[in-house]
Design a protein around this motif. Sequence first.
Motif, PDB file in Angstrom:
ATOM      1  N   GLU A  92     -20.616  39.507  -1.121  1.00  0.00           N
ATOM      2  CA  GLU A  92     -19.862  38.437  -2.304  1.00  0.00           C
ATOM      3  C   GLU A  92     -18.028  38.239  -0.967  1.00  0.00           C
ATOM      4  O   GLU A  92     -17.734  37.053  -0.619  1.00  0.00           O
ATOM      5  CB  GLU A  92     -19.434  37.843  -3.375  1.00  0.00           C
ATOM      6  N   LEU A  93     -17.850  39.418  -0.344  1.00  0.00           N
ATOM      7  CA  LEU A  93     -16.451  39.976  -0.538  1.00  0.00           C
ATOM      8  C   LEU A  93     -17.264  39.007   1.266  1.00  0.00           C
ATOM      9  O   LEU A  93     -16.184  38.708   2.128  1.00  0.00           O
ATOM     10  CB  LEU A  93     -15.888  40.983   0.415  1.00  0.00           C
ATOM     11  N   PHE A  94     -18.849  39.344   1.506  1.00  0.00           N
ATOM     12  CA  PHE A  94     -19.321  39.250   3.124  1.00  0.00           C
ATOM     13  C   PHE A  94     -18.770  37.406   3.079  1.00  0.00           C
ATOM     14  O   PHE A  94     -18.534  37.066   4.247  1.00  0.00           O
ATOM     15  CB  PHE A  94     -20.769  39.778   3.070  1.00  0.00           C
ATOM     16  N   ARG A  95     -19.761  36.871   1.874  1.00  0.00           N
ATOM     17  CA  ARG A  95     -19.038  35.738   2.311  1.00  0.00           C
ATOM     18  C   ARG A  95     -18.023  35.374   2.436  1.00  0.00           C
ATOM     19  O   ARG A  95     -17.658  34.108   3.240  1.00  0.00           O
ATOM     20  CB  ARG A  95     -20.118  35.399   0.459  1.00  0.00           C
ATOM     21  N   HIS A 100     -14.642  31.736   5.809  1.00  0.00           N
ATOM     22  CA  HIS A 100     -13.201  31.798   6.839  1.00  0.00           C
ATOM     23  C   HIS A 100     -13.524  31.644   7.907  1.00  0.00           C
ATOM     24  O   HIS A 100     -12.250  31.277   8.800  1.00  0.00           O
ATOM     25  CB  HIS A 100     -12.028  32.439   5.919  1.00  0.00           C
ATOM     26  N   TYR A 101     -13.965  32.491   8.433  1.00  0.00           N
ATOM     27  CA  TYR A 101     -13.917  33.234  10.304  1.00  0.00           C
ATOM     28  C   TYR A 101     -15.621  32.419  11.109  1.00  0.00           C
ATOM     29  O   TYR A 101     -15.509  32.016  12.971  1.00  0.00           O
ATOM     30  CB  TYR A 101     -14.182  34.459  10.402  1.00  0.00           C
ATOM     31  N   ILE A 305     -26.499  31.320   9.595  1.00  0.00           N
ATOM     32  CA  ILE A 305     -25.877  31.877  10.435  1.00  0.00           C
ATOM     33  C   ILE A 305     -26.435  32.027  11.444  1.00  0.00           C
ATOM     34  O   ILE A 305     -26.357  31.447  13.110  1.00  0.00           O
ATOM     35  CB  ILE A 305     -25.193  33.345  10.289  1.00  0.00           C
ATOM     36  N   ILE A 306     -27.866  32.064  11.921  1.00  0.00           N
ATOM     37  CA  ILE A 306     -29.069  31.639  13.182  1.00  0.00           C
ATOM     38  C   ILE A 306     -29.480  31.017  13.133  1.00  0.00           C
ATOM     39  O   ILE A 306     -29.982  30.785  14.346  1.00  0.00           O
ATOM     40  CB  ILE A 306     -30.440  33.177  12.419  1.00  0.00           C
TER      41      ILE A 306
END
Length: 359
Positions: A92-95, A100-101, A305-306
């Motif tokens: 969830e922190l990765f998400r 955001h970026y 992402i990909i």
Amino acid sequence: MRFRAVDTFRGMAAIMVILFHLQHLTVLSGIAFIAKSDIFVDFFFVLSGFVITYSNYDKITNLQSIKPFAIKRFKRLYPLHLFTLLLVLMFELFRYGVDHYIVKLSNPVFAEDKSFLSFLANLTLTQSLNLFDRITWNGPSWSISVEFYTYLIWAFCLVLFRKNLLIICGLCFSLIAWFIIRHNGNIIYNYDYGIVRCLYSFLVGMLTYRLSRQLSPTGNFLAISVSEVLLLGLTMYSVSVFTHSESWLMPFLFALVILVFSREKGAISKILAADRFEFLGKLSYSYYLNHMIVLNVMDLLLFKIIKLPASMLGESLYILVCLGCVHLLSVFTYRHIELLLQSPSSTRSVKSVAEATAF
């Protein structure tokens, strides 16, 4: 005694739960057996009742004997539960970083199912005792929550009512029958009435083991083999067509499967009991708790992402990658997380090995 054939079944059931959570994909949509495979959670509960009764019925004789039993079950369940809970938190922190970026995500980060209070509840295995209005954090862990407290209820009842076990079982089934009637035959609950669902299936498993002790171990190989094939067909058909109002019957079907295949007297059960399928039973708990994390990570990585196209080929690749990653992660967690607090395998008794096959 090691129930190798039904242990293999447990691994297969865990894989079906994985596919259930992939049913939204076009390549798997419309397959009724997959669409209803969440019912295999009840197979886990029935098998736990069967195996835990075998392993601990004669050990739990007074209140003092409950403590080592509870500690042993906690050590078996909690390390992997905590590990996967922390994995979900890290994801969830990765998400949050991706949202955001890199690319704006359609699903909100740290949504209502991932609140601070529900995190604390997951730490104490109370997340599925009707405290919240949804499944929280690592979804499949709801069943671990209710199963742990089912163990405790079972142990206390065994001590307090051992001399009147049939009477207390009858009373419990009467109360559960009242619940089932009130809910139109439906037992498919998780975060709300999951404890009732687990108690019901666990009791069915306990009584199935008691029944198995009364049956003759002999039988005709051909007749048993034919009955195993027919039972497999009946199970696949029943899972494909049952409705919520008929879900209360499914634990009895799973009990019959366990009763027949635990004897390992037919051709199918002997195949399932072979060494080459042993890994399915060993890794089933890790399969079950790891899979949603892998599915979500791969969905974000491959599709968001990909930018893998959501075609039949893309979805098939996604499924294969997910299954492969679930297996690899499960090999790691089985070796280094699940058994972290367990006694060395060389000193474990036959019964403790059998007990390890229960969630």
